[in-house]
Design a protein around this motif. Structure first.
Motif, PDB file in Angstrom:
ATOM      1  N   PRO A 357       0.820  -1.225   0.000  1.00 53.95           N
ATOM      2  CA  PRO A 357       0.000   0.000   0.000  1.00 53.95           C
ATOM      3  C   PRO A 357       0.849   1.268   0.000  1.00 53.95           C
ATOM      4  CG  PRO A 357      -0.784  -1.564   1.651  1.00 53.95           C
ATOM      5  CD  PRO A 357       0.531  -2.080   1.162  1.00 53.95           C
ATOM      6  N   GLU A 358       0.267   2.331  -0.491  1.00 59.75           N
ATOM      7  CA  GLU A 358       0.981   3.595  -0.652  1.00 59.75           C
ATOM      8  C   GLU A 358       1.354   4.225   0.685  1.00 59.75           C
ATOM      9  OE1 GLU A 358       0.602   7.567  -3.507  1.00 59.75           O
ATOM     10  OE2 GLU A 358      -1.036   6.104  -3.376  1.00 59.75           O
ATOM     11  N   TYR A 359       0.612   3.903   1.741  1.00 60.63           N
ATOM     12  CA  TYR A 359       0.968   4.479   3.044  1.00 60.63           C
ATOM     13  C   TYR A 359       2.260   3.872   3.595  1.00 60.63           C
ATOM     14  CZ  TYR A 359      -1.306   0.275   4.989  1.00 60.63           C
ATOM     15  OH  TYR A 359      -1.656  -1.013   5.274  1.00 60.63           O
ATOM     16  N   ARG A 360       2.692   2.750   3.017  1.00 64.10           N
ATOM     17  CA  ARG A 360       3.979   2.156   3.388  1.00 64.10           C
ATOM     18  C   ARG A 360       5.076   2.521   2.403  1.00 64.10           C
ATOM     19  NH1 ARG A 360       3.648  -3.957   3.640  1.00 64.10           N
ATOM     20  NH2 ARG A 360       5.855  -3.674   4.118  1.00 64.10           N
ATOM     21  N   LEU A 361       4.737   2.632   1.115  1.00 64.83           N
ATOM     22  CA  LEU A 361       5.727   2.927   0.082  1.00 64.83           C
ATOM     23  C   LEU A 361       5.165   3.955  -0.898  1.00 64.83           C
ATOM     24  CD1 LEU A 361       8.429   2.373  -1.326  1.00 64.83           C
ATOM     25  CD2 LEU A 361       7.331   0.453  -2.505  1.00 64.83           C
ATOM     26  N   PRO A 362       5.553   5.213  -0.778  1.00 66.66           N
ATOM     27  CA  PRO A 362       5.063   6.236  -1.712  1.00 66.66           C
ATOM     28  C   PRO A 362       5.427   5.887  -3.154  1.00 66.66           C
ATOM     29  CG  PRO A 362       6.141   7.250   0.185  1.00 66.66           C
ATOM     30  CD  PRO A 362       6.424   5.781   0.261  1.00 66.66           C
ATOM     31  N   ARG A 363       4.495   6.076  -4.065  1.00 67.83           N
ATOM     32  CA  ARG A 363       4.697   5.647  -5.444  1.00 67.83           C
ATOM     33  C   ARG A 363       5.778   6.452  -6.167  1.00 67.83           C
ATOM     34  NH1 ARG A 363       2.896   1.892  -3.262  1.00 67.83           N
ATOM     35  NH2 ARG A 363       0.976   0.795  -3.806  1.00 67.83           N
ATOM     36  N   ASN A 364       6.018   7.690  -5.745  1.00 66.90           N
ATOM     37  CA  ASN A 364       7.060   8.470  -6.405  1.00 66.90           C
ATOM     38  C   ASN A 364       8.450   7.878  -6.187  1.00 66.90           C
ATOM     39  OD1 ASN A 364       6.666   9.480  -3.589  1.00 66.90           O
ATOM     40  ND2 ASN A 364       8.428  10.749  -4.123  1.00 66.90           N
ATOM     41  N   ILE A 365       8.612   7.110  -5.100  1.00 63.72           N
ATOM     42  CA  ILE A 365       9.902   6.453  -4.828  1.00 63.72           C
ATOM     43  C   ILE A 365      10.179   5.403  -5.894  1.00 63.72           C
ATOM     44  CG2 ILE A 365      11.182   5.026  -3.198  1.00 63.72           C
ATOM     45  CD1 ILE A 365      10.812   7.850  -2.216  1.00 63.72           C
ATOM     46  N   ILE A 366       9.157   4.614  -6.224  1.00 57.70           N
ATOM     47  CA  ILE A 366       9.322   3.571  -7.251  1.00 57.70           C
ATOM     48  C   ILE A 366       9.664   4.204  -8.593  1.00 57.70           C
ATOM     49  CG2 ILE A 366       8.208   1.618  -8.411  1.00 57.70           C
ATOM     50  CD1 ILE A 366       6.229   1.562  -6.003  1.00 57.70           C
ATOM     51  N   ARG A 461      -8.948   1.961   5.510  1.00 62.94           N
ATOM     52  CA  ARG A 461      -8.774   3.269   4.883  1.00 62.94           C
ATOM     53  C   ARG A 461      -9.782   3.513   3.759  1.00 62.94           C
ATOM     54  NH1 ARG A 461      -4.173   2.195   7.387  1.00 62.94           N
ATOM     55  NH2 ARG A 461      -2.700   3.886   7.880  1.00 62.94           N
ATOM     56  N   LEU A 462     -10.261   2.423   3.177  1.00 66.57           N
ATOM     57  CA  LEU A 462     -11.233   2.565   2.091  1.00 66.57           C
ATOM     58  C   LEU A 462     -12.660   2.713   2.600  1.00 66.57           C
ATOM     59  CD1 LEU A 462      -9.828   0.021  -0.539  1.00 66.57           C
ATOM     60  CD2 LEU A 462      -9.768   2.522  -0.643  1.00 66.57           C
ATOM     61  N   GLY A 463     -12.824   2.725   3.914  1.00 69.52           N
ATOM     62  CA  GLY A 463     -14.142   3.014   4.453  1.00 69.52           C
ATOM     63  C   GLY A 463     -14.838   1.894   5.181  1.00 69.52           C
ATOM     64  N   ALA A 464     -14.226   0.710   5.282  1.00 69.39           N
ATOM     65  CA  ALA A 464     -14.852  -0.370   6.042  1.00 69.39           C
ATOM     66  C   ALA A 464     -15.014   0.064   7.495  1.00 69.39           C
ATOM     67  CB  ALA A 464     -14.013  -1.639   5.951  1.00 69.39           C
ATOM     68  N   LYS A 465     -16.196  -0.145   8.047  1.00 72.46           N
ATOM     69  CA  LYS A 465     -16.452   0.295   9.419  1.00 72.46           C
ATOM     70  C   LYS A 465     -15.783  -0.628  10.439  1.00 72.46           C
ATOM     71  CE  LYS A 465     -20.844   2.464   8.155  1.00 72.46           C
ATOM     72  NZ  LYS A 465     -22.337   2.423   8.300  1.00 72.46           N
ATOM     73  N   THR A 466     -15.799  -1.914  10.159  1.00 70.57           N
ATOM     74  CA  THR A 466     -15.192  -2.888  11.072  1.00 70.57           C
ATOM     75  C   THR A 466     -14.328  -3.840  10.260  1.00 70.57           C
ATOM     76  OG1 THR A 466     -17.143  -2.779  12.506  1.00 70.57           O
ATOM     77  CG2 THR A 466     -15.618  -4.616  12.854  1.00 70.57           C
ATOM     78  N   ARG A 657      -3.767   9.460  10.162  1.00 70.58           N
ATOM     79  CA  ARG A 657      -3.428   8.393   9.213  1.00 70.58           C
ATOM     80  C   ARG A 657      -4.516   7.353   9.005  1.00 70.58           C
ATOM     81  NH1 ARG A 657      -0.217   5.751  13.811  1.00 70.58           N
ATOM     82  NH2 ARG A 657      -1.089   3.642  13.960  1.00 70.58           N
ATOM     83  N   LYS A 658      -5.434   7.188   9.956  1.00 71.16           N
ATOM     84  CA  LYS A 658      -6.322   6.032   9.921  1.00 71.16           C
ATOM     85  C   LYS A 658      -7.236   6.007   8.700  1.00 71.16           C
ATOM     86  CE  LYS A 658      -9.887   8.086  12.868  1.00 71.16           C
ATOM     87  NZ  LYS A 658     -10.711   7.907  14.080  1.00 71.16           N
ATOM     88  N   ASP A 659      -7.541   7.161   8.145  1.00 77.56           N
ATOM     89  CA  ASP A 659      -8.417   7.217   6.972  1.00 77.56           C
ATOM     90  C   ASP A 659      -7.682   7.708   5.730  1.00 77.56           C
ATOM     91  OD1 ASP A 659     -10.653   6.444   8.532  1.00 77.56           O
ATOM     92  OD2 ASP A 659     -10.867   8.503   9.240  1.00 77.56           O
ATOM     93  N   SER A 660      -6.351   7.659   5.770  1.00 79.57           N
ATOM     94  CA  SER A 660      -5.562   8.267   4.698  1.00 79.57           C
ATOM     95  C   SER A 660      -4.483   7.310   4.214  1.00 79.57           C
ATOM     96  CB  SER A 660      -4.914   9.562   5.221  1.00 79.57           C
ATOM     97  OG  SER A 660      -3.940  10.037   4.325  1.00 79.57           O
ATOM     98  N   PHE A 661      -4.123   7.457   2.942  1.00 71.98           N
ATOM     99  CA  PHE A 661      -3.037   6.658   2.380  1.00 71.98           C
ATOM    100  C   PHE A 661      -1.708   7.423   2.394  1.00 71.98           C
ATOM    101  CE2 PHE A 661      -6.561   4.174   0.865  1.00 71.98           C
ATOM    102  CZ  PHE A 661      -6.061   2.877   0.828  1.00 71.98           C
ATOM    103  N   THR A 662      -1.652   8.530   3.121  1.00 66.91           N
ATOM    104  CA  THR A 662      -0.387   9.252   3.241  1.00 66.91           C
ATOM    105  C   THR A 662       0.578   8.429   4.091  1.00 66.91           C
ATOM    106  OG1 THR A 662      -1.253  10.460   5.149  1.00 66.91           O
ATOM    107  CG2 THR A 662      -1.425  11.523   2.993  1.00 66.91           C
ATOM    108  N   LEU A 663       1.839   8.725   3.956  1.00 64.21           N
ATOM    109  CA  LEU A 663       2.890   7.930   4.595  1.00 64.21           C
ATOM    110  C   LEU A 663       2.688   7.855   6.107  1.00 64.21           C
ATOM    111  CD1 LEU A 663       5.572   6.404   4.112  1.00 64.21           C
ATOM    112  CD2 LEU A 663       6.749   8.572   4.518  1.00 64.21           C
ATOM    113  N   VAL A 664       2.842   6.630   6.644  1.00 65.66           N
ATOM    114  CA  VAL A 664       2.669   6.406   8.088  1.00 65.66           C
ATOM    115  C   VAL A 664       3.994   6.533   8.831  1.00 65.66           C
ATOM    116  CG1 VAL A 664       2.106   4.672   9.840  1.00 65.66           C
ATOM    117  CG2 VAL A 664       0.619   4.971   7.845  1.00 65.66           C
ATOM    118  N   ASP A 665       5.018   5.824   8.349  1.00 67.76           N
ATOM    119  CA  ASP A 665       6.296   5.735   9.060  1.00 67.76           C
ATOM    120  C   ASP A 665       7.319   6.639   8.374  1.00 67.76           C
ATOM    121  OD1 ASP A 665       8.696   4.997  10.260  1.00 67.76           O
ATOM    122  OD2 ASP A 665       8.132   2.894  10.433  1.00 67.76           O
ATOM    123  N   HIS A 666       7.810   7.630   9.097  1.00 68.73           N
ATOM    124  CA  HIS A 666       8.754   8.596   8.528  1.00 68.73           C
ATOM    125  C   HIS A 666      10.204   8.283   8.878  1.00 68.73           C
ATOM    126  CE1 HIS A 666       5.470  11.314   7.281  1.00 68.73           C
ATOM    127  NE2 HIS A 666       4.865  10.823   8.355  1.00 68.73           N
ATOM    128  N   GLY A 667      10.445   7.127   9.493  1.00 68.81           N
ATOM    129  CA  GLY A 667      11.811   6.720   9.790  1.00 68.81           C
ATOM    130  C   GLY A 667      12.408   7.506  10.948  1.00 68.81           C
TER     131      GLY A 667
END
Length: 705
Positions: A357-366, A461-466, A657-667
């Motif tokens: 997922p993009e929140y782990r690996l930003p696509r611009n890096i690839i 992140r895509l909206g599943a409630k549970t 972060r819980k509802d977003s695909f932005t980066l989670v871990d910034h190192g």
């Protein structure tokens, strides 16, 4: 320069070099024990005595400097008698039975005894009575075997500049240890293990060497480098980072892998599992150091230093643009071959692009790192699926299949084809393409690895409630990374470890999953699961979506014309990547099943080597991109070194972060990375210490005393 003679042999030697070194360098053996070429001389063992014309008494050759005109004799009855007496003194307090020592067969003292023809036992033997010290990490101290050669003391003080080992007294016995019997951690020991390396007996021993007698020494001494599938020189780039030389550190990483930034985000960091620092407190944060170095690489000093061989006129087709395929293409192009990647999907990257997922690996890096590969001249054809790879042999001199494992596994259970049942690969691919995934409000993910957690966190992140995640493994045995599990829990994923998947229930669509609790879960000798269920534990979790995330396999059929193995993998030699079909090779997950990005990179390297040899090259894809420098042996003492804690990563707050695909871990932040690098034990320094020179290595030693 001085001209001397040793045993009648005329030698031209540097002024002020000691006679022992002059003799050993000339292939003339003089027995010795306290001498070590990397340490200042001690002269305590008295084994290296020689006769010198003009001197009234024999002198230790390690303490006498060469002078022009010297005439030296290394053998005589007098010298033999003096050496025998010196050996008896050394052995007077040493255990008589060598066979019980873990260093038996690899002991300098033992070889010295053999050279001397055995001990005369003229001295009365005494037992020292020291307790063997096992309380320190990495090192065993058994002072009953110490002969007081002082090597360890000099190594600690003079070679490393740490100075925690000293000669101490206890009653009538002298021994080597720390002041007041303190543990090494409490004396600011750097745990470089130079003491164990120079010890000529079994007094100071490396616990890992003792526990792994059949392993190559380098693998035991520097386990992080050995554990890395690509054998990246971890200590070397960490040292550069410690010095703030991030460009050079990135260049070291690039010597083995073409995607240092990507690996900085998603590497499985198996190196950290073997890191010896964890025996002291916590393993080094190797992946995060790598990530920081790659991102701080501002000058790209490695560019222009790598090889680019002349064009060979040979054409290679790489089927699959994942990490294995991209790696192979990169190195094959550098070997001068014309390389084309055919990728079935609309973007390059394989599972990097469509699985993680993009929140782990930003696509611009690839895209950024693949751009570097394209700069070498690799051609790319997207949206190009190859069904019959063997037909490409008419157009290309070699074909490599690096198709990955893009087909999810549908577990054989009741209800597995009900509407609302999804496969991990399809779900993550659709999410990456921003297409409809088909999930509902309540999702159950079946699986306990990183991919399962990727599915669960993506669904949230895509909206599943549970979102529930269930797996066979117990809580402490799940294969997912610890940080994945922790972050998933924080994000509200409900985890159910130790569950069997009995059936998916529903009338026309998914309504839930029946589970039972696992009493025990093991594997038999054929690696088949043996599961014992807890009687009366059946229960149901209601849901409208089930995602199978318990494995994946290559998307290939027998129509491809290649033999397939277990799990639909391509039957190929993992070392040579040869399939058995002339000019056709296979690499990566498609050969050995789903592993990791770094494993795929190494497989791509092996494929490039084999294909290059097949096409007439030498298969040598090695490169030197960073400055080759000798590391400083003198590391010095550092207060509180053993207690320094591992640097913590900066994590995006839960609400952001819980509802977003932005980066989670910034190192690791900039202020902490050099400090984290400073925690390294620098295990590789030990391999720089000179090896002992034993009498069996010398042809002109002239026999035993």
């Amino acid at each position: 320069m001085a001209v001397i003679t040793i045993d009648g042999i005329r030698l031209e030697v540097p002024d002020n070099k000691n006679l022992l070194e002059c003799a050993l360098d000339a292939g003339i053996y003089i027995p010795h024990l306290c001498h070590h070429p990397d340490l200042p001389e001690h002269g305590s063992c008295r084994m290296c005595v020689v006769e010198i014309d003009g001197e009234e008494t024999p002198l230790p050759s390690c303490t006498v400097k060469a002078r022009d005109g010297m005439a030296v004799r290394t053998k005589s009855e007098t010298l033999g008698r003096l050496r025998s007496m010196a050996l008896d003194l050394l052995l007077a307090g040493h255990p008589e039975d060598c066979s019980t020592c873990p260093k038996y067969g690899n002991c300098e003292l033992q070889t010295l005894i053999q050279y001397m023809g055995g001990a005369t036992s003229r001295m009365r033997h005494r037992t020292k009575g020291f307790k063997q010290e096992e309380s320190n990490p990495l090192l065993t101290h058994d002072m009953n075997r110490c002969v007081l050669c002082g090597r360890c003391v000099r190594a600690c003080e003079d070679l490393r500049g740490v100075g925690v080992l000293k000669f101490q007294k206890e009653g009538l016995e002298t021994y080597v240890g720390t002041l007041h019997h303190k543990l090494l951690m409490d004396t600011d020991c750097r745990f470089c293990q130079a003491c164990a390396e120079v010890c000529p007996t079994g007094t100071i021993r490396d616990k890992l060497m003792t526990a792994n007698p059949g392993k190559p020494k380098e693998e035991v001494v520097v386990p992080c480098r050995a554990a890395c599938p690509a054998h990246t020189d971890v200590p070397r780039y960490i040292r550069f980072v410690k010095e703030g030389r991030f460009d050079e550190a990135a260049a070291v990483i690039r010597e083995k892998v073409p995607f240092p930034k990507t690996l900085g985000y998603v590497c499985s960091h198996v190196c950290e599992l073997e890191c010896k620092r964890k025996e002291i407190n916590e393993a080094m944060s190797i992946r995060e150091i790598k990530r920081y170095a790659a991102e701080a690489d501002s000058r790209a000093c490695w560019k222009g230093r790598g090889k680019q061989l002349p064009d060979t006129g040979k054409r290679v087709c790489v089927i699959g643009g994942g990490p294995a395929g991209m790696t192979a293409a990169y190195y094959l192009r550098k070997q001068g071959h014309d390389v084309t990647i055919k990728e079935a999907l609309p973007k390059i990257g394989g599972m990097l692009q469509f699985g993680i997922p993009e929140y782990r690996l930003p696509r611009n890096i690839i895209e950024e790192e693949y751009g570097i590969i394209e700069e070498t001249g690799v051609h790319t054809q997207l949206n190009t699926r190859v069904e019959k790879p063997l037909e490409l042999r008419n157009e290309y001199d070699a074909v490599l299949l690096a198709i990955g494992t893009h087909q999810g596994v549908r577990l054989p259970m009741e209800g597995n084809r009900l509407p609302g049942v999804l496969l991990n690969t399809d779900f993550l691919r659709n999410a990456s393409l921003h297409e409809k995934t088909g999930i509902g409000d309540t999702v159950i993910v079946l699986g306990g690895g990183n991919v399962a957690f990727d599915c669960a966190r993506t669904a949230k992140r895509l909206g599943a409630k549970t979102v529930h995640l269930a797996c066979l493994e117990a809580a402490g045995q799940m294969t997912a990374d610890e940080e994945e599990i922790t972050q998933a829990k924080e994000e509200g994923i409900l985890i159910h470890p130790g569950r069997t998947f009995e059936r998916i229930i529903g009338d026309g669509c998914v309504a839930g999953v029946d589970f039972m609790k696992v009493k025990s879960f093991t594997f038999d000798e054929n690696r088949r699961a043996v599961i014992e269920k807890e009687p009366g534990s059946e229960h149901c979790i209601e849901a409208d979506t089930v995602i199978f995330a318990a494995g994946q396999r290559p998307k290939i059929t027998e129509e491809a014309g290649l033999p397939l193995g277990r799990g639909n993998t391509i039957a190929a030699d993992e070392k040579t990547c040869e399939t058995g079909t002339e000019g056709v090779f296979a690499a990566g997950d498609a050969v050995y099943g789903t592993k990791s990005v770094i494993a795929a990179i190494e497989s791509g390297r092996r494929a490039a080597q084999s294909i290059d040899r097949y096409l007439g090259g030498d298969g040598d894809i090695s490169e030197i991109l960073a400055p080759v420098e000798e590391p400083e042996a003198y590391i010095g003492k550092e207060e509180g070194f053993a207690c320094r804690k591992r640097a913590e990563n900066t994590i995006t707050p839960l609400e952001e972060r819980k509802d977003s695909f932005t980066l989670v871990d910034h190192g690791i932040c900039g202020d902490g990375v050099c400090g984290e690098a400073g925690r390294c034990l620098q295990c590789d320094l030990r391999l720089k210490i000179a090896q002992p020179r034993l009498w069996g290595d010398y042809e002109s030693e002239g026999g035993r005393e």
